[in-house]
Motif scaffolding. Structure first.
Motif, PDB file in Angstrom:
ATOM      1  N   LEU A   1       0.788  -1.228   0.000  1.00 26.97           N
ATOM      2  CA  LEU A   1       0.000   0.000   0.000  1.00 26.97           C
ATOM      3  C   LEU A   1       0.825   1.286   0.000  1.00 26.97           C
ATOM      4  N   PRO A   2       1.865   1.434   0.849  1.00 27.74           N
ATOM      5  CA  PRO A   2       2.615   2.705   0.848  1.00 27.74           C
ATOM      6  C   PRO A   2       3.175   3.069  -0.517  1.00 27.74           C
ATOM      7  N   THR A   3       3.761   2.083  -1.219  1.00 30.37           N
ATOM      8  CA  THR A   3       4.344   2.374  -2.528  1.00 30.37           C
ATOM      9  C   THR A   3       3.280   2.443  -3.612  1.00 30.37           C
ATOM     10  N   ASP A   4       2.248   1.594  -3.515  1.00 30.83           N
ATOM     11  CA  ASP A   4       1.194   1.603  -4.533  1.00 30.83           C
ATOM     12  C   ASP A   4       0.486   2.948  -4.582  1.00 30.83           C
ATOM     13  N   ARG A   5       0.252   3.539  -3.415  1.00 28.34           N
ATOM     14  CA  ARG A   5      -0.450   4.821  -3.351  1.00 28.34           C
ATOM     15  C   ARG A   5       0.492   6.011  -3.231  1.00 28.34           C
ATOM     16  N   ALA A   6       1.809   5.724  -3.224  1.00 26.23           N
ATOM     17  CA  ALA A   6       2.813   6.784  -3.066  1.00 26.23           C
ATOM     18  C   ALA A   6       2.474   7.659  -1.865  1.00 26.23           C
ATOM     19  N   ILE A   7       2.199   7.017  -0.726  1.00 23.25           N
ATOM     20  CA  ILE A   7       1.872   7.728   0.509  1.00 23.25           C
ATOM     21  C   ILE A   7       3.021   8.655   0.878  1.00 23.25           C
ATOM     22  N   SER A   8       2.680   9.840   1.353  1.00 20.83           N
ATOM     23  CA  SER A   8       3.698  10.825   1.699  1.00 20.83           C
ATOM     24  C   SER A   8       4.736  10.223   2.647  1.00 20.83           C
ATOM     25  N   GLY A   9       6.006  10.297   2.250  1.00 22.28           N
ATOM     26  CA  GLY A   9       7.078   9.741   3.064  1.00 22.28           C
ATOM     27  C   GLY A   9       7.351   8.274   2.827  1.00 22.28           C
ATOM     28  N   TRP A  10       6.780   7.700   1.753  1.00 20.61           N
ATOM     29  CA  TRP A  10       6.933   6.262   1.538  1.00 20.61           C
ATOM     30  C   TRP A  10       8.383   5.856   1.258  1.00 20.61           C
ATOM     31  N   THR A  11       9.212   6.768   0.754  1.00 20.02           N
ATOM     32  CA  THR A  11      10.604   6.410   0.495  1.00 20.02           C
ATOM     33  C   THR A  11      11.428   6.347   1.777  1.00 20.02           C
ATOM     34  N   GLU A  12      10.854   6.788   2.912  1.00 20.11           N
ATOM     35  CA  GLU A  12      11.551   6.651   4.192  1.00 20.11           C
ATOM     36  C   GLU A  12      11.002   5.465   4.985  1.00 20.11           C
ATOM     37  N   MET A  13      10.361   4.529   4.288  1.00 16.49           N
ATOM     38  CA  MET A  13       9.812   3.338   4.941  1.00 16.49           C
ATOM     39  C   MET A  13      10.586   2.098   4.511  1.00 16.49           C
ATOM     40  N   TRP A  14      10.534   1.058   5.349  1.00 18.57           N
ATOM     41  CA  TRP A  14      11.103  -0.229   4.987  1.00 18.57           C
ATOM     42  C   TRP A  14      10.250  -1.340   5.573  1.00 18.57           C
TER      43      TRP A  14
END
Length: 381
Positions: free
Chosen positions: A244-257
């Motif tokens: 979901l974070p990457t599919d929806r490009a949720i704000s800050g998704w590139t700082e998630m793992w």
């Protein structure tokens, strides 16, 4: 161990993460040489897929289940449809904005293409409707959260300047900042981020999204906070968030793992080194150029007859001429510009930076809102 032996040992260990001992997990999280080897040589398919998607490509084929960075992959550019073969080991440089992954688009644009710019700004919570190619190109961007305009280049965003001075706060970058670690069970992901020490709105927003605050540390300034964030993301790079974070490009998704990563993060381990980091002058210069106008509350300020006040921006319910007339009726002097004799600059909260605000900042002139101006003149009536 030699570097080659270390690389082989790291890849072998990461192929069976359940078998890692506590000592091995600690080395993966903290040892500089081991972490550098992980970043270069550990490319599971999930990481490759997430990375090429960020670079507006589709992954067609991965030749190895546990890619060591040198096993070829087949990708397809979403812009022009060109299919080509790449090595995962060079994707990190492309993520930094050095060039476009697609050789056709890269040759046509002579560097990073417009789609890369969109991805780069999106990772910072910013949107660009008419992107121009180039890492150093100043883009006409808007905050994807509050729609505030911002003119800034991708390189400066990557350098750590504040993306949006409304959502991300207009705190002095040389003041203490905090680094937070959240866990999002519903997304199966962890997230690291930065906030200034006087604003909890970002923490509250993550809680509303289902996040659980794991750790919160304070460091001396924004430069140190940016360093901690980059160090954490560097350690967790092999296990990017998916779903979901990457599919929806949720704000800050590139700082998630992904929360299945075999190593854990402890922000407290970075405090000592962060205290030795010096602040980048660019962060301070950008703050002075672009921050919203600072506004004090009425309880912090008083006016007396004969004081000089200056007005900028629009006030509620009255025209600026009417506001000036009100000030003069109560015995205040109205100045057309800010100088050392000005007692206060009256401005709307969050107003755009201008010459009057810049002069007030450099001269130390107090800035108050129109509402607080009304409260301050009550004593003059």
């Amino acid at each position: 161990m030699t570097k080659t032996e270390l690389d082989k040992a790291v890849v072998a260990a990461l192929k069976a993460p359940d078998g890692l001992s506590e000592v091995d997990r600690e080395l993966l999280a903290t040892d500089t040489a081991v972490r550098a080897s992980v970043r270069s040589w550990w490319w599971p398919t999930e990481r490759i897929k997430a990375t090429v998607e960020m670079l507006h490509h589709d992954l067609l084929f991965d030749t190895a289940e546990h890619n060591d960075g040198m096993d070829p992959i087949a990708v397809k550019c979403r812009n022009c449809g060109y299919e080509h073969v790449e090595l995962p080991g060079r994707l990190a440089a492309e993520l930094s904005g050095h060039w476009c992954l697609c050789p056709i688009c890269n040759n046509r644009n002579k560097g990073i293409c417009a789609s890369d710019v969109v991805v780069g700004f999106s990772s910072h919570g910013m949107s660009v409707t008419q992107p121009e190619a180039g890492t150093d190109t100043v883009q006409a961007a808007r905050c994807a959260r509050c729609d505030t305009p911002r003119r800034v280049s991708m390189r400066r965003l990557n350098r750590g300047v504040v993306p949006c001075y409304v959502c991300d706060g207009a705190a002095d970058p040389s003041s203490p900042h905090r680094v937070y670690l959240f866990h999002f069970p519903g997304w199966h992901a962890y997230k690291v981020g930065i906030t200034n020490s006087g604003n909890d709105s970002r923490l509250d927003r993550h809680r509303l999204a289902g996040g659980q605050l794991i750790e919160l540390i304070e460091v001396p300034h924004r430069g140190a906070a940016v360093w901690v964030e980059q160090e954490v993301l560097s350690a967790m790079l092999p296990w990017p968030a998916t779903g979901l974070p990457t599919d929806r490009a949720i704000s800050g998704w590139t700082e998630m793992w992904d929360d299945s990563a075999p190593i854990s993060v402890r922000l407290g381990d970075y405090i000592e080194a962060a205290n030795a980091i010096t602040i980048d002058r660019e962060l301070i210069d950008d703050w002075r150029r672009n921050r919203s106008t600072p506004v004090l509350t009425a309880s912090n300020f008083e006016l007396k007859r004969g004081d000089a006040v200056c007005f900028t921006g629009s006030g509620p319910e009255k025209s600026r001429t009417e506001w000036k007339a009100l000030a003069q009726e109560l015995g205040l002097r109205v100045a057309g510009s800010v100088n050392s004799t000005t007692s206060a600059l009256v401005a709307p909260p969050g107003g755009s930076p201008n010459a009057k605000a810049a002069a007030a900042l450099s001269l130390g002139v107090t800035v108050i809102s129109y509402e607080d101006f009304l409260a301050a003149i009550e004593a003059l009536k």
